[in-house]
Structures are given as structure tokens and as C-alpha cells.
Design an enzyme around this catalytic site. Structure first.
Site, mmCIF file in Angstrom:
data_model
loop_
_atom_site.group_PDB
_atom_site.id
_atom_site.type_symbol
_atom_site.label_atom_id
_atom_site.label_comp_id
_atom_site.label_asym_id
_atom_site.label_seq_id
_atom_site.Cartn_x
_atom_site.Cartn_y
_atom_site.Cartn_z
ATOM 1 N N ARG A 211 5.548 -29.752 -81.084
ATOM 2 C CA ARG A 211 5.992 -31.120 -80.790
ATOM 3 C C ARG A 211 7.470 -31.232 -81.104
ATOM 4 O O ARG A 211 7.877 -31.027 -82.261
ATOM 5 C CB ARG A 211 5.227 -32.124 -81.663
ATOM 6 C CG ARG A 211 3.708 -31.944 -81.633
ATOM 7 C CD ARG A 211 3.088 -32.808 -80.587
ATOM 8 N NE ARG A 211 1.675 -32.557 -80.408
ATOM 9 C CZ ARG A 211 0.711 -33.459 -80.584
ATOM 10 N NH1 ARG A 211 1.032 -34.679 -80.973
ATOM 11 N NH2 ARG A 211 -0.545 -33.149 -80.346
ATOM 12 N N GLU A 213 9.417 -33.352 -82.079
ATOM 13 C CA GLU A 213 9.697 -34.608 -82.789
ATOM 14 C C GLU A 213 11.178 -34.597 -83.158
ATOM 15 O O GLU A 213 11.651 -33.637 -83.754
ATOM 16 C CB GLU A 213 8.885 -34.720 -84.085
ATOM 17 C CG GLU A 213 7.419 -34.334 -83.979
ATOM 18 C CD GLU A 213 6.536 -35.502 -83.586
ATOM 19 O OE1 GLU A 213 7.086 -36.593 -83.352
ATOM 20 O OE2 GLU A 213 5.311 -35.309 -83.497
ATOM 21 N N ARG A 219 5.838 -36.142 -92.909
ATOM 22 C CA ARG A 219 4.491 -35.976 -92.364
ATOM 23 C C ARG A 219 4.466 -35.341 -90.978
ATOM 24 O O ARG A 219 3.405 -35.228 -90.378
ATOM 25 C CB ARG A 219 3.801 -37.334 -92.336
ATOM 26 C CG ARG A 219 4.723 -38.375 -91.670
ATOM 27 C CD ARG A 219 4.035 -39.657 -91.365
ATOM 28 N NE ARG A 219 3.532 -40.330 -92.530
ATOM 29 C CZ ARG A 219 2.739 -41.385 -92.471
ATOM 30 N NH1 ARG A 219 2.344 -41.849 -91.300
ATOM 31 N NH2 ARG A 219 2.322 -41.991 -93.554
ATOM 32 N N HIS A 220 5.638 -34.977 -90.443
ATOM 33 C CA HIS A 220 5.698 -34.360 -89.113
ATOM 34 C C HIS A 220 6.292 -32.960 -89.177
ATOM 35 O O HIS A 220 7.247 -32.723 -89.909
ATOM 36 C CB HIS A 220 6.557 -35.199 -88.156
ATOM 37 C CG HIS A 220 5.909 -36.467 -87.751
ATOM 38 N ND1 HIS A 220 6.173 -37.658 -88.384
ATOM 39 C CD2 HIS A 220 5.006 -36.733 -86.783
ATOM 40 C CE1 HIS A 220 5.443 -38.609 -87.818
ATOM 41 N NE2 HIS A 220 4.727 -38.081 -86.845
ATOM 42 N N GLU A 356 -2.670 -40.702 -90.740
ATOM 43 C CA GLU A 356 -3.628 -40.299 -89.702
ATOM 44 C C GLU A 356 -3.881 -38.796 -89.764
ATOM 45 O O GLU A 356 -2.965 -38.002 -89.856
ATOM 46 C CB GLU A 356 -3.026 -40.656 -88.335
ATOM 47 C CG GLU A 356 -3.887 -40.239 -87.170
ATOM 48 C CD GLU A 356 -3.069 -40.121 -85.872
ATOM 49 O OE1 GLU A 356 -2.372 -41.088 -85.511
ATOM 50 O OE2 GLU A 356 -3.141 -39.060 -85.236
ATOM 51 N N SER A 359 -7.057 -37.503 -84.000
ATOM 52 C CA SER A 359 -7.275 -38.372 -82.837
ATOM 53 C C SER A 359 -8.384 -37.759 -82.016
ATOM 54 O O SER A 359 -8.480 -36.531 -81.934
ATOM 55 C CB SER A 359 -6.053 -38.439 -81.937
ATOM 56 O OG SER A 359 -5.015 -39.082 -82.578
ATOM 57 N N ARG A 407 -1.924 -31.723 -92.357
ATOM 58 C CA ARG A 407 -2.169 -33.070 -92.910
ATOM 59 C C ARG A 407 -3.444 -33.096 -93.742
ATOM 60 O O ARG A 407 -3.538 -33.827 -94.730
ATOM 61 C CB ARG A 407 -2.238 -34.082 -91.772
ATOM 62 C CG ARG A 407 -0.869 -34.347 -91.184
ATOM 63 C CD ARG A 407 -0.897 -35.571 -90.330
ATOM 64 N NE ARG A 407 0.423 -35.838 -89.778
ATOM 65 C CZ ARG A 407 0.707 -36.893 -89.040
ATOM 66 N NH1 ARG A 407 -0.238 -37.780 -88.766
ATOM 67 N NH2 ARG A 407 1.921 -37.077 -88.579
HETATM 68 P P1 AMO Z 1 -2.680 -36.144 -81.616
HETATM 69 O O1 AMO Z 1 -1.402 -36.054 -80.881
HETATM 70 O O2 AMO Z 1 -2.964 -37.432 -82.309
HETATM 71 O O3 AMO Z 1 -3.912 -35.885 -80.628
HETATM 72 O O4 AMO Z 1 -2.748 -34.969 -82.672
HETATM 73 C C1 AMO Z 1 -3.929 -34.758 -83.434
HETATM 74 C C2 AMO Z 1 -3.600 -34.541 -84.888
HETATM 75 O O5 AMO Z 1 -2.715 -33.428 -85.022
HETATM 76 C C3 AMO Z 1 -1.825 -33.647 -86.093
HETATM 77 N N1 AMO Z 1 -0.449 -33.665 -85.605
HETATM 78 C C4 AMO Z 1 0.635 -33.306 -86.316
HETATM 79 N N2 AMO Z 1 0.760 -32.860 -87.572
HETATM 80 C C5 AMO Z 1 1.989 -32.592 -88.022
HETATM 81 N N3 AMO Z 1 3.105 -32.727 -87.290
HETATM 82 C C6 AMO Z 1 3.044 -33.180 -86.027
HETATM 83 N N4 AMO Z 1 4.162 -33.307 -85.300
HETATM 84 C C7 AMO Z 1 1.756 -33.494 -85.480
HETATM 85 N N5 AMO Z 1 1.316 -33.951 -84.298
HETATM 86 C C8 AMO Z 1 -0.009 -34.041 -84.390
HETATM 87 C C9 AMO Z 1 -2.183 -34.998 -86.704
HETATM 88 C C10 AMO Z 1 -2.858 -35.690 -85.535
HETATM 89 O O6 AMO Z 1 -3.747 -36.692 -85.973
HETATM 90 N N6 AMO Z 1 -5.181 -34.008 -77.809
HETATM 91 C C11 AMO Z 1 -5.294 -34.953 -78.908
HETATM 92 C C12 AMO Z 1 -6.521 -34.685 -79.762
HETATM 93 C C13 AMO Z 1 -7.825 -34.956 -79.028
HETATM 94 O O7 AMO Z 1 -7.977 -36.060 -78.481
HETATM 95 O O8 AMO Z 1 -8.714 -34.087 -79.057
HETATM 96 C C14 AMO Z 1 -4.027 -34.854 -79.774
HETATM 97 O O9 AMO Z 1 -3.290 -33.892 -79.736
HETATM 98 O O10 AMO Z 1 -3.077 -34.783 -87.771
#
Ligand code: AMO
Length: 433
Positions: A211, A213, A219-220, A356, A359, A407
Site C-alpha cells: 500500500r 500510504e 499503524r500503517h 481496525e 475488513s 496489527r
Molecule cells: P483492508 O484494506 O481493510 O481490506 O485491509 C485488511 C486489513 O489489513 C490490514 N492493513 C494494513 N496493515 C498495516 N498497514 C497497512 N497499510 C494496511 N492496510 C491494510 C488492516 C486491515 O484491517 N480485500 C479486503 C479484505 C477483504 O474484504 O477480504 C482488504 O484488503 O488490519
């Protein structure tokens, strides 16, 4: 090949070879100790200067801290030694000398900031409390895999170089793929869905997600580890059941296999979250947030839960909880809407009181609805034809979720920064090591 005995296994009354790092040298005058550390723990090596060969004493006590040594000798019981035994050496071999100046102090006596620690992770992971985090992380992944197997899942691996994004177009890392534009995958979302229509039906994957970001936050990450689940013939409530089971199994695995690590980390009251995580609808969630009076502005329908809102709600609920029935407009195209209310989706999030974790949702498996969803989200269905096409050949109803491994570990161990849960994190500034 490796005939050495681990420090923790050295038994008094035996001859043994121990090997590892020089944790510390304690020179008390006539007597001195070399504290040797290996993966199992520490052991004391005793030098009685007047009674021992001079060269042996010189080698053993002249070595720099953190050098690698191999010591052969007699293991004897000694009440005052930290492990109840000590080695009286016949030979000391310096296997790999360490520089006298170290970029950080693995004994932990001198604090180092996170950046220095991450630059020197090898030395950082020589500290018991840092190593413990990664032992816990490994136990989490082991427990999660075992639980998935119990649930009848097959483990899959999907491509990380892809032609399109799925989680919104802005957070993609472009790469060049033989002259064509490609991206690092944000989520195995579409691939795992394609597998529920295959002969596998129920799958999981533990793998990297990327990602882009823009901002550094505690937390990211720009490269995270996603624990993904997807099952045919599941709806969103089944998926939430599986999610709760897997998260609790991770805690159970740590409680079972990591007592020592938890002790090192100072957790005396580590407990597995109680079953039956509350399920709050999005509507209830915003009402509860507003009722806390913690926010400057009241939340309205369609607003995302901000970090402040998550904290206020987390404090009010006080344990893991799901937020369900999100407005359709805030969830991605692949999430199915409720049949009796197209404004409401089957999407859910699993929240730890502080942030969170997951998802998920039931997926749109009806071809025409799926194509409509793409168009509503401003995506071109043609670019996803490899995916949408399969929905014309018998795609069962299905549901699943993605759980961020870092997380999970971060919240489980109450770490202040997600980078503490990754050996070599990738963030806005950090591309090596
Ligand atoms: P989402 O984008 O919410 O959903 O990602 C799911 C979980 O992945 C973790 N996460 C991260 N952790 C750390 N840094 C990040 N940049 C980051 N991005 C995501 C979080 C988040 O809740 N395809 C959907 C999932 C699905 O519906 O099956 C998805 O990617 O804990």
C-alpha cells in the site's frame, strides 16, 4: 555437524560444547565470568585465573562483547549461577570477533531509538524482549494456519505483481513489467474469490500486501502481511464466526506456546479474548460514538470512523467488536449489498478497542450486479475481465475477510508502533534493510 549443546540444555556432570554470543564479561579479580548467550538462553562460563592456562583465560576474557565463541568444558552445578550450572572451560575458540564499538547495545543497558534499532535489526533481535515479539508473531502465524486447517481451508499463494488494483486506485505502487505498467498487489482479494469457484472452495493465504500510504503513522506500513480467508457458501455472518475463531486461536496459540516470551515482555495477565465479540451495526456504532461526546463534530450517516471515533467507540465497548451493515457507498465493489436494502452492505470490520484489524463481507457473486458495482465505483470492468468472466461459469455465494498480521501482533502485545511487529518494515522513508 552441530555437536553443540544449547545453553538451556547443559546438564551438570557432563562435558559439553556451548556456542553463542558474549553477552557480558564480569571480572571480579581472581575469578571472572563470561556470560554466553544463544537462542535458548544464557550460561555462565567460569574462569579461575590462577588455576587455569593463561592463554585460555586471555582468550576468554579478552574477547569483545557480542563476539561469537565456542566453549568446551565441564558443566558443573553452581547455585549462584543464573541457570544453576556453569561451564568450566577446557577450550575457548573465538569464532567471529565483534568490533569493540557496537551501533546498539544488545544487553539493553543503553537505550536506542527505533530508527537505530531498525537499522541494526540483527543486533536488536539479540535482545530478549525484541526476540520475544517475533517468537510471538511466529506462534500467531502457526496457530492461525492450524485453525484454518481445522476450518477445512486450503492454503494458497497468489501473485504479488498484478495488472490492476482493487482497494481504491490511489495507493498503488507501480512497477515496470517488461515494458508494461504493472503494480504491487494491494490485496489477494480477487484471486481468493476466484478460488471459491474452483474445486478448492475454502482457502486462506498469508502473504504480503503493498500500500503506497503517503503518510507515516504508527499503524500503517507500506508492506504489510495479510491473513486472508474466503469461503464458498458462506455469508457475512459465517465469515464473522470464522474470523472470531481465528483471532481467538491466535491468542490461544500464544498462551500455549509463548509463556516464557510473555514473561520476558512483562505480561502476567495475558488472556484470550472472550468469545461472542459484540456485533454493532454501523448505525449503532455512530450513535454510540456520538453519545460519548468525545468528538468535536457529531458523525453522520456515510461518515467513515475516524481514528478519534475508533478510540471513543473502543473505549465504550472495551473489547473486540464487529461493526456490520456499513453504508454500501463506503465499501468496495466486491462487497454484496443486503437483498432487502441496497443502501446497506454486508461489509464488516473487526475492531480491537484501539484500531481496525479486519475488513470483510459477503461478496457480490451475481455477474450483472458485479458489473454494475464496477461502473458505480468508476472502474472499468474490462480491465477486470479475467475476474468477472469467471462469474459467468458458476460462482457460488461466498464471503471472507482480510486480517493484518502486524496489527494483530501489535494489539495483542500492546506495542506502541506497528514497526515493532515487523523485522524489516517498509515505510515512507525506509527501504533498507
Ligand atoms: P483492508 O484494506 O481493510 O481490506 O485491509 C485488511 C486489513 O489489513 C490490514 N492493513 C494494513 N496493515 C498495516 N498497514 C497497512 N497499510 C494496511 N492496510 C491494510 C488492516 C486491515 O484491517 N480485500 C479486503 C479484505 C477483504 O474484504 O477480504 C482488504 O484488503 O488490519
Amino acid at each position: 555437524m552441530d555437536d553443540r549443546t544449547y545453553a538451556a540444555d547443559a546438564e551438570s556432570g557432563t562435558d559439553a560444547t556451548v556456542a553463542g554470543w558474549v553477552n557480558e564479561i564480569r571480572d571480579l579479580g581472581g575469578i571472572a565470568f563470561l556470560i554466553l548467550r544463544d537462542a535458548s538462553g544464557k550460561i555462565q562460563v567460569k574462569f579461575e585465573k590462577d588455576e587455569m592456562d593463561e592463554n585460555l583465560v586471555e582468550t576468554g576474557l579478552g574477547v569483545h562483547r557480542e563476539s561469537v565463541v565456542r566453549v568446551t568444558g565441564r558443566v558443573e552445578s553452581e547455585e549462584r549461577a543464573p541457570t544453576g550450572v556453569e561451564v568450566v572451560p577446557d577450550s575457548v575458540e573465538v569464532v567471529a570477533e565483534a568490533d569493540p564499538e557496537l551501533p546498539l547495545d544488545p544487553s539493553g543497558k543503553v537505550d536506542a531509538d527505533l530508527s537505530t534499532r531498525l537499522d541494526n535489526r540483527t543486533l536488536d533481535l539479540r535482545k530478549g524482549e525484541v526476540k520475544a515479539v517475533f517468537e510471538v508473531r511466529a506462534a500467531v502465524l502457526r496457530a492461525v494456519r492450524e485453525q484454518f486447517r481445522e476450518l477445512g481451508c486450503t492454503e494458497i499463494n497468489t501473485p504479488k505483481i498484478v495488472a490492476t488494483g482493487t482497494e481504491g486506485g490511489t495507493e498503488l505502487f507501480p512497477v515496470t513489467y517488461f515494458g508494461r505498467e504493472a503494480f504491487m498487489n494491494q490485496s489477494p482479494q480477487l484471486f481468493k474469490q476466484l478460488m471459491v469457484g474452483s474445486g478448492l472452495e475454502r482457502v486462506f493465504e498469508v502473504g504480503p500486501i503493498f500500500r503506497a500510504e503517503e503518510h507515516n503513522t504508527p499503524r500503517h506500513l507500506n508492506e504489510a502481511t495479510s491473513i486472508d480467508f474466503e469461503s464458498a457458501f458462506y455469508d457475512h455472518t459465517d465469515a464473522m464466526d470464522a474470523c472470531e475463531t481465528v483471532v481467538r486461536a491466535a491468542y490461544e496459540g500464544v498462551a500455549e506456546h509463548c509463556q516464557e516470551e510473555l514473561e520476558t515482555l512483562g505480561y502476567e495477565d495475558f488472556s484470550v479474548p472472550e468469545a461472542d465479540f459484540p456485533r454493532l451495526s454501523y448505525e449503532e456504532a455512530i450513535e454510540r460514538v456520538n453519545a460519548t461526546g468525545e468528538l468535536d463534530e457529531q458523525l453522520g450517516w456515510g461518515d467513515d470512523l475516524s481514528t478519534e471515533a475508533e478510540h471513543a467507540l473502543g473505549e465504550a465497548v472495551g473489547r473486540h467488536y464487529f461493526v456490520t451493515d456499513w453504508p454500501s457507498e463506503v465499501k468496495p465493489f466486491y462487497i454484496k449489498d443486503h437483498d432487502d436494502d441496497p443502501e446497506l452492505s454486508t461489509g464488516f470490520d473487526l475492531m480491537h478497542p484501539s484500531l481496525e484489524l479486519v475488513s470483510g463481507g459477503q461478496r457480490e457473486h451475481r455477474y450483472e450486479h458485479l458489473i454494475e458495482g464496477f461502473e458505480q465505483q468508476g472502474l472499468e470492468p474490462e480491465a477486470f475481465e479475467y475476474y468477472t468472466k469467471m462469474f459467468r461459469y458458476g460462482m457460488p455465494p461466498h464471503a471472507g475477510w482480510g486480517l493484518g498480521a502486524e496489527r494483530l501482533v501489535m494489539t495483542m502485545l500492546d506495542l506502541g508502533n506497528i514497526r515493532e511487529a515487523v523485522i524489516f518494515p517498509r515505510d515512507r522513508q525506509r527501504l533498507s534493510p
